[in-house]
Design a protein around this motif. Structure first.
Motif: not given
Length: 149
Positions: A23-30, A80-84, A90-95, A122-130
């Motif tokens: 809907d073209e709204t800017v999203i900076f955080s969940r 500080t806002i980072i685009a990713t 969303k991917k890791y279920g955190i805020y 323990s729930t998402k593996g090691k990928k989140w660390i990178k």
């Protein structure tokens, strides 16, 4: 003149990095997905009043149980806002939760975040660390200790 040019470039970069939804709204955080009640009852919002690391850990465990875990940041006057950030959240279920200039003691934030790091691991593996932001309080130290294990 240098300040105005820097400000102008910063605004352009900020606008280019802003994420948009359908809907073209800017999203900076969940974090905007949480109700005021969820946010106000979260451990992250109560940490300013916590005095022990053990209590901070309990707050993190409660947030995990309520499916509203946070990774805590300290900022300055402006966040500080980072685009990713939204994709990571969303991917890791955190805020991400940024305290701004004033917040709890560093040890309290680190105790909270440590529980969340362990939960992610323990729930998402090691990928989140990178993929996680390097400025999450206590992350660099946790990562160093994690590699030693």
């Amino acid at each position: 003149m240098k300040f105005i040019l820097t400000l102008f470039i910063g605004i352009i970069t900020f606008n280019l990095n802003a994420q948009t939804d359908d809907d073209e709204t800017v999203i900076f955080s969940r974090i905007g997905e949480l109700s005021d009640e969820q946010l106000n009852n979260s451990g992250a919002s109560k940490l300013t009043f916590i005095t022990s690391e053990k209590e901070a850990g309990k707050m993190a465990e409660l947030d995990i149980e309520n499916e509203n875990p946070f990774l805590l940041l300290m900022g300055g006057i402006a966040p500080t806002i980072i685009a990713t950030d939204p994709q990571f959240e969303k991917k890791y279920g955190i805020y991400f939760y940024e305290f701004g200039c004033a917040g709890p003691e560093n040890e309290i934030i680190i105790a909270y975040n440590k529980i969340i790091f362990e939960h992610l691991n323990s729930t998402k593996g090691k990928k989140w660390i990178k993929e996680v932001r390097d400025d999450v309080i206590g992350f660099k130290e946790w990562k160093r200790n994690y590699k030693r294990k």
